[in-house]
Write a protein that holds these residues in place. Sequence first.
Motif, PDB file in Angstrom:
ATOM      1  N   GLN A 199      -1.706   1.491   4.619  1.00 60.00           N
ATOM      2  CA  GLN A 199      -0.675   2.531   4.645  1.00 60.00           C
ATOM      3  C   GLN A 199       0.036   2.628   3.299  1.00 60.00           C
ATOM      4  O   GLN A 199       0.231   3.728   2.766  1.00 60.00           O
ATOM      5  CB  GLN A 199       0.349   2.250   5.747  1.00 60.00           C
ATOM      6  N   LEU A 200       0.436   1.479   2.752  1.00 62.29           N
ATOM      7  CA  LEU A 200       1.181   1.498   1.488  1.00 62.29           C
ATOM      8  C   LEU A 200       0.302   1.947   0.328  1.00 62.29           C
ATOM      9  O   LEU A 200       0.786   2.639  -0.586  1.00 62.29           O
ATOM     10  CB  LEU A 200       1.763   0.113   1.212  1.00 62.29           C
TER      11      LEU A 200
ATOM     12  N   GLN B  40       0.017   9.192  -2.546  1.00 65.18           N
ATOM     13  CA  GLN B  40       0.410  10.428  -1.858  1.00 65.18           C
ATOM     14  C   GLN B  40      -0.730  10.978  -0.997  1.00 65.18           C
ATOM     15  O   GLN B  40      -0.966  12.172  -0.943  1.00 65.18           O
ATOM     16  CB  GLN B  40       0.905  11.477  -2.860  1.00 65.18           C
ATOM     17  N   ARG B  41      -1.397  10.066  -0.317  1.00 62.94           N
ATOM     18  CA  ARG B  41      -2.477  10.427   0.601  1.00 62.94           C
ATOM     19  C   ARG B  41      -2.028  10.233   2.046  1.00 62.94           C
ATOM     20  O   ARG B  41      -1.048   9.535   2.304  1.00 62.94           O
ATOM     21  CB  ARG B  41      -3.707   9.559   0.322  1.00 62.94           C
ATOM     22  N   PRO B  42      -2.748  10.825   3.015  1.00 64.50           N
ATOM     23  CA  PRO B  42      -2.401  10.627   4.422  1.00 64.50           C
ATOM     24  C   PRO B  42      -2.494   9.156   4.827  1.00 64.50           C
ATOM     25  O   PRO B  42      -3.211   8.365   4.204  1.00 64.50           O
ATOM     26  CB  PRO B  42      -3.438  11.479   5.168  1.00 64.50           C
ATOM     27  N   TRP B  43      -1.792   8.826   5.913  1.00 62.88           N
ATOM     28  CA  TRP B  43      -1.698   7.440   6.373  1.00 62.88           C
ATOM     29  C   TRP B  43      -2.765   7.067   7.402  1.00 62.88           C
ATOM     30  O   TRP B  43      -2.682   6.004   8.019  1.00 62.88           O
ATOM     31  CB  TRP B  43      -0.332   7.217   7.026  1.00 62.88           C
ATOM     32  N   ASP B  44      -3.760   7.895   7.602  1.00 59.74           N
ATOM     33  CA  ASP B  44      -4.662   7.715   8.746  1.00 59.74           C
ATOM     34  C   ASP B  44      -5.271   6.312   8.838  1.00 59.74           C
ATOM     35  O   ASP B  44      -5.297   5.701   9.912  1.00 59.74           O
ATOM     36  CB  ASP B  44      -5.789   8.747   8.696  1.00 59.74           C
ATOM     37  N   LEU B  45      -5.783   5.781   7.730  1.00 62.44           N
ATOM     38  CA  LEU B  45      -6.424   4.469   7.774  1.00 62.44           C
ATOM     39  C   LEU B  45      -5.433   3.360   8.108  1.00 62.44           C
ATOM     40  O   LEU B  45      -5.807   2.336   8.680  1.00 62.44           O
ATOM     41  CB  LEU B  45      -7.118   4.156   6.450  1.00 62.44           C
ATOM     42  N   GLY B  46      -4.175   3.573   7.757  1.00 64.20           N
ATOM     43  CA  GLY B  46      -3.164   2.574   8.053  1.00 64.20           C
ATOM     44  C   GLY B  46      -2.619   2.662   9.460  1.00 64.20           C
ATOM     45  O   GLY B  46      -2.259   1.641  10.063  1.00 64.20           O
ATOM     46  N   LYS B  47      -2.566   3.872   9.997  1.00 64.22           N
ATOM     47  CA  LYS B  47      -1.880   4.094  11.271  1.00 64.22           C
ATOM     48  C   LYS B  47      -2.808   4.423  12.434  1.00 64.22           C
ATOM     49  O   LYS B  47      -2.590   3.944  13.556  1.00 64.22           O
ATOM     50  CB  LYS B  47      -0.862   5.235  11.100  1.00 64.22           C
TER      51      LYS B  47
END
Length: 232
Positions: A118-119, A125-132
């Motif tokens: 996520q960080l 400034q990319r989407p959080w998809d892989l983190g969330k």
Amino acid sequence: MSTYLFDTPTPPSVPVKGEDKGYPVARIFCVGRNYAAHAAEMGVEVDREAPFYFTKSPLAAQASGATIAYPPGTQNYHYEMELVIAIGAPVFRGAVADAAAAIYGYGCGLDMTRRDLQLAARAKQRPWDLGKDVEQSAVFAPLTKVAEFGTVGPQRIHLEVNGEVKQDAHLSDLIHNVAEIVADLSKYYHLQPGDLIMTGTPAGVGAVLPGDVITGGIDGLDPISLTIGAAE
């Protein structure tokens, strides 16, 4: 066409106290940075004008009490304890009063997060998809109907890892309250029964490892638990 090339997964559902039928999970919306202390620990400013959102796939839904595998691609897997809103009536471009009337019930939830991913995405400034939007990362305890829970505000929200308290706050600390969240989100979506909204987490988030046991609760709601299993 009524047939498919492949078998489709059974839609997930969440138990409801006092009901023998489950609440079907259609969509999972999540509110970011909705507690000032958590925003501060993440090194970001609070947006008090309007909530902001990300989503998780319904297939990320997991029942409280489960053991889940430590997910791939991360070395910093975090817990986030949250109040969950369950929508029970259609609402679109609703006023705050309409939004409040559309709430079916509340529950405890865990928004499990690959924080390192996520960080890294946030920094670019990319989407959080892989983190969330992680498999088995939206954990839900049984829902309690609004009439049985009462008004959201003074209730304590807390989380423990292996019995040690890590998060401890009150729902009155929410920057955007439940009706405001539903009203705002309904500006952008036709909210329907089956939509769950995770309302954000208090300060105290942190990493877990295989073998750790997470427990949490909100006064007046069924508690939640999760065991972190070995990595696949």
